[in-house]
Design a protein around this motif. Structure first.
Motif, mmCIF file in Angstrom:
data_model
loop_
_atom_site.group_PDB
_atom_site.id
_atom_site.type_symbol
_atom_site.label_atom_id
_atom_site.label_comp_id
_atom_site.label_asym_id
_atom_site.label_seq_id
_atom_site.Cartn_x
_atom_site.Cartn_y
_atom_site.Cartn_z
ATOM 1 N N ASN A 19 -9.279 6.649 -13.843
ATOM 2 C CA ASN A 19 -8.307 5.948 -13.006
ATOM 3 C C ASN A 19 -8.688 6.057 -11.538
ATOM 4 O O ASN A 19 -9.189 7.099 -11.095
ATOM 5 N N HIS A 20 -8.418 5.014 -10.761
ATOM 6 C CA HIS A 20 -8.554 5.102 -9.301
ATOM 7 C C HIS A 20 -7.326 5.849 -8.779
ATOM 8 O O HIS A 20 -6.387 5.268 -8.250
ATOM 9 N N SER A 21 -7.312 7.157 -9.013
ATOM 10 C CA SER A 21 -6.176 7.994 -8.612
ATOM 11 C C SER A 21 -6.708 9.406 -8.502
ATOM 12 O O SER A 21 -7.898 9.657 -8.735
ATOM 13 N N ARG A 77 -15.435 1.417 -7.037
ATOM 14 C CA ARG A 77 -16.682 1.553 -6.289
ATOM 15 C C ARG A 77 -16.462 2.347 -4.999
ATOM 16 O O ARG A 77 -17.374 3.024 -4.532
ATOM 17 N N LEU A 78 -15.264 2.263 -4.446
ATOM 18 C CA LEU A 78 -15.000 3.058 -3.244
ATOM 19 C C LEU A 78 -15.128 4.540 -3.586
ATOM 20 O O LEU A 78 -15.740 5.313 -2.843
ATOM 21 N N ASP A 79 -14.574 4.951 -4.723
ATOM 22 C CA ASP A 79 -14.666 6.354 -5.141
ATOM 23 C C ASP A 79 -16.128 6.735 -5.402
ATOM 24 O O ASP A 79 -16.579 7.825 -5.046
ATOM 25 N N LEU A 122 -2.617 4.943 7.790
ATOM 26 C CA LEU A 122 -2.831 3.684 7.072
ATOM 27 C C LEU A 122 -3.873 3.970 6.007
ATOM 28 O O LEU A 122 -4.735 4.836 6.205
ATOM 29 N N SER A 123 -3.845 3.212 4.917
ATOM 30 C CA SER A 123 -4.843 3.518 3.895
ATOM 31 C C SER A 123 -6.188 2.911 4.262
ATOM 32 O O SER A 123 -6.284 2.052 5.146
ATOM 33 N N SER A 124 -7.210 3.405 3.600
ATOM 34 C CA SER A 124 -8.578 3.026 3.956
ATOM 35 C C SER A 124 -8.735 1.510 3.853
ATOM 36 O O SER A 124 -8.222 0.891 2.936
ATOM 37 N N ALA A 125 -9.459 0.946 4.793
ATOM 38 C CA ALA A 125 -9.585 -0.512 4.805
ATOM 39 C C ALA A 125 -11.043 -0.952 4.914
ATOM 40 O O ALA A 125 -11.520 -1.713 4.072
ATOM 41 N N ASN A 178 -18.762 5.362 -4.021
ATOM 42 C CA ASN A 178 -19.440 5.480 -2.720
ATOM 43 C C ASN A 178 -19.024 6.760 -2.001
ATOM 44 O O ASN A 178 -19.839 7.395 -1.318
ATOM 45 N N ARG A 179 -17.746 7.145 -2.155
ATOM 46 C CA ARG A 179 -17.283 8.403 -1.535
ATOM 47 C C ARG A 179 -18.050 9.593 -2.116
ATOM 48 O O ARG A 179 -18.407 10.523 -1.396
ATOM 49 N N ALA A 180 -18.272 9.558 -3.429
ATOM 50 C CA ALA A 180 -19.013 10.659 -4.069
ATOM 51 C C ALA A 180 -20.443 10.713 -3.531
ATOM 52 O O ALA A 180 -20.950 11.794 -3.192
ATOM 53 N N ALA A 194 -5.723 -3.882 -5.274
ATOM 54 C CA ALA A 194 -4.392 -3.334 -4.955
ATOM 55 C C ALA A 194 -3.966 -2.292 -5.974
ATOM 56 O O ALA A 194 -4.193 -2.440 -7.177
ATOM 57 N N ASN A 195 -3.318 -1.267 -5.479
ATOM 58 C CA ASN A 195 -2.897 -0.163 -6.349
ATOM 59 C C ASN A 195 -1.567 -0.426 -7.055
ATOM 60 O O ASN A 195 -0.735 -1.140 -6.525
ATOM 61 N N PRO A 196 -1.387 0.171 -8.197
ATOM 62 C CA PRO A 196 -2.320 0.967 -8.973
ATOM 63 C C PRO A 196 -3.382 0.060 -9.600
ATOM 64 O O PRO A 196 -3.080 -0.727 -10.510
ATOM 65 N N ARG A 252 -9.591 11.759 -1.341
ATOM 66 C CA ARG A 252 -10.091 11.127 -0.111
ATOM 67 C C ARG A 252 -9.143 10.028 0.382
ATOM 68 O O ARG A 252 -8.930 9.871 1.582
ATOM 69 N N GLY A 253 -8.575 9.265 -0.557
ATOM 70 C CA GLY A 253 -7.636 8.206 -0.155
ATOM 71 C C GLY A 253 -6.470 8.801 0.612
ATOM 72 O O GLY A 253 -6.083 8.295 1.683
ATOM 73 N N ALA A 254 -5.913 9.905 0.107
ATOM 74 C CA ALA A 254 -4.784 10.563 0.765
ATOM 75 C C ALA A 254 -5.195 11.130 2.122
ATOM 76 O O ALA A 254 -4.436 11.069 3.097
ATOM 77 N N ALA A 255 -6.434 11.654 2.212
ATOM 78 C CA ALA A 255 -6.916 12.223 3.484
ATOM 79 C C ALA A 255 -7.034 11.132 4.551
ATOM 80 O O ALA A 255 -6.732 11.353 5.732
ATOM 81 N N ILE A 256 -7.469 9.936 4.128
ATOM 82 C CA ILE A 256 -7.589 8.818 5.090
ATOM 83 C C ILE A 256 -6.188 8.388 5.546
ATOM 84 O O ILE A 256 -5.951 8.146 6.733
ATOM 85 N N ILE A 257 -5.249 8.333 4.599
ATOM 86 C CA ILE A 257 -3.873 7.946 4.956
ATOM 87 C C ILE A 257 -3.303 8.954 5.962
ATOM 88 O O ILE A 257 -2.675 8.583 6.957
ATOM 89 N N LYS A 258 -3.575 10.238 5.728
ATOM 90 C CA LYS A 258 -3.050 11.276 6.623
ATOM 91 C C LYS A 258 -3.656 11.109 8.029
ATOM 92 O O LYS A 258 -2.956 11.196 9.034
ATOM 93 N N PRO A 291 0.819 -1.210 0.000
ATOM 94 C CA PRO A 291 0.000 0.000 0.000
ATOM 95 C C PRO A 291 0.854 1.262 0.000
ATOM 96 O O PRO A 291 2.028 1.235 0.386
ATOM 97 N N ARG A 292 0.245 2.334 -0.421
ATOM 98 C CA ARG A 292 0.907 3.646 -0.405
ATOM 99 C C ARG A 292 0.968 4.153 1.029
ATOM 100 O O ARG A 292 0.020 4.008 1.792
ATOM 101 N N LYS A 293 2.101 4.719 1.378
ATOM 102 C CA LYS A 293 2.253 5.328 2.710
ATOM 103 C C LYS A 293 2.199 6.846 2.554
ATOM 104 O O LYS A 293 2.320 7.361 1.442
HETATM 105 O O1 LIG Z 1 -5.067 6.304 -2.172
HETATM 106 C C1 LIG Z 1 -4.542 5.277 -1.750
HETATM 107 O O2 LIG Z 1 -3.358 4.995 -1.916
HETATM 108 C C2 LIG Z 1 -5.381 4.299 -0.967
HETATM 109 C C3 LIG Z 1 -6.586 3.856 -1.675
HETATM 110 O O3 LIG Z 1 -6.415 3.656 -3.022
HETATM 111 C C4 LIG Z 1 -7.766 4.731 -1.377
HETATM 112 O O4 LIG Z 1 -8.384 5.242 -2.319
HETATM 113 O O5 LIG Z 1 -8.109 4.885 -0.197
#
Ligand SMILES: O=C(O)C[C@H](O)C(=O)O
Ligand SMILES: NC(=O)c1ccc[n+]([C@@H]2O[C@H](COP(=O)([O-])OP(=O)(O)OC[C@H]3O[C@@H](n4cnc5c(N)ncnc54)[C@H](O)[C@@H]3O)[C@@H](O)[C@H]2O)c1
Length: 333
Positions: free
Chosen positions: A187-189, A158-160, A242-245, A162-164, A131-133, A232-238, A92-94
């Motif tokens: 892209n999931h990015s 789908r996570l994105d 840990l990344s969203s689970a 649902n976030r929307a 798993a990313n990417p 949102r993924g980066a905000a959860i990591i911050k 995962p991305r840190k």
């Molecule tokens: O953004 C990340 O690296 C984690 C994950 O893909 C996410 O969207 O929460």
């Protein structure tokens, strides 16, 4: 009569998402409350003890639908006869890392696991790459498993999606089930394009209305809403370091459930699928589209009107996917 069990593979099962996901699958959240399952859990040798711990907890939880558990570090054993494969294994991305930083480690894993899946999985196996990417891992899996039908290989956006929905429901102070038909393109990015132009709000006992007219703030919808979902993924990591689970595990269940059991009438969801050129996206990348699902097959929703603002954002995320594809191949050489 009881249904035959479905074999569900979870790779990276000793990790964070795995730990949230396997009990959901064993409870019927992914495949339905009357569908028995056999869980196949794969992880790597350094995580073997943790994986065995998860296996012990699954036994201790005495899930009525869980018929058996295969917990292994052998990819061939893990993939044998699986009907659904949820590919979570990887790095995962840190905090401070860009998604491209995890590229080289993860694409080589997906190249290796593609052949195991191709040889061992059930012929109609449905594959979801988490798993990313995620889009590019799914593309590598598809390219190195040519005998798996390309329609069976997807990635999680789908996570994105649902976030929307979640952002809109918070903004409008309504329940999330009253909002539908957002779209995640691409892209999931952080280049993904969360599009609300076709989304609607239907209050309980009320009339269906376009999200744009109910929100009545185009500036927010065209700026902050988009960046919040993208980041949102980066905000959860911050926040968690840990990344969203749990939200990722829940979205993975939503993705497979809708794919297998169908989307509700009048509702679409977002899935990363192999592009056929729809909406002017070049073929040859795994791109997130609005899809409906019926009888175990997804179809891209066609004919939606795309304005210039959307076009530019859809093209930008497609461009990133083409660049990621080139980078992925350079990592594999
Ligand atoms: O953004 C990340 O690296 C984690 C994950 O893909 C996410 O969207 O929460
Ligand atoms: N698409 C999405 O919406 C989304 C959302 C959240 C996280 N993710 C991604 O999901 C992945 C997993 O996240 P996590 O938080 O569970 O990470 P984690 O580090 O907690 O777990 C990953 C697990 O994969 C295992 N693993 C590593 N290489 C493996 C291999 N070759 N085969 C099998 N297992 C292997 C690790 O040992 C670990 O147990 C990451 O790539 C993360 O970026 C995607």
């Amino acid at each position: 009569m009881a249904k035959d069990p479905v074999r569900v593979l979870v790779t990276g099962a000793a990790g964070q998402i795995g730990y949230a996901l396997v009990p959901m699958i064993a409870r019927g959240v992914m495949l339905g409350p009357d569908q028995p399952v056999i869980l196949h859990m794969l992880d790597i040798e350094p995580a073997a003890d943790a994986l065995n711990g998860v296996r012990m907890e699954l036994v201790d939880a005495a899930f009525p639908l869980l018929r058996d558990v295969v917990a292994t570090t052998d990819v061939t054993v893990a993939c044998k006869g699986v009907n659904v494969a949820v590919m979570v294994g990887g790095f995962p991305r840190k905090e401070g890392m860009e998604r491209k930083d995890v590229m080289s480690k993860n694409v080589s894993i997906y190249k290796a696991q593609a052949s195991a899946l191709e040889k061992q999985a059930a012929p109609d196996c449905k594959v979801l790459v988490v798993a990313n990417p995620a889009n590019t891992n799914a593309l590598i899996l598809k390219e190195f498993a040519p005998s798996i039908p390309e329609k069976n290989i997807t990635c999680l956006t789908r996570l994105d999606h649902n976030r929307a929905l979640g952002q809109l429901s918070e903004r409008l102070k309504i329940h999330v089930s009253e909002v539908k038909n957002v779209i995640i393109w691409g892209n999931h990015s952080s280049t993904q394009y969360p599009d609300v132009n076709h989304a609607t709000v239907t209050p309980a006992n009320g009339e269906e209305k376009p999200v744009r007219s109910v929100v009545a703030d185009d500036n927010w919808l065209n700026t902050e809403f988009i960046t919040t979902v993208q980041q949102r993924g980066a905000a959860i990591i911050k926040a968690r370091k840990l990344s969203s689970a749990l939200s990722a595990a829940s979205a993975a269940c939503d993705h497979i459930r809708d794919w297998v059991l169908g989307t509700p009438k009048g509702t679409w969801v977002s899935m990363g699928v192999y592009s056929d050129g729809s909406y002017g996206v070049q073929p040859g990348v795994i791109y997130s589209y609005p899809v409906t699902c019926d009888k175990g097959q997804w179809s891209i929703v066609q004919g939606l009107k795309i304005d210039d603002f959307s076009r530019q954002k859809m093209d930008a995320t497609a461009k990133e996917l083409v660049e990621e594809k080139t980078l992925a191949y350079s990592c594999l050489n």
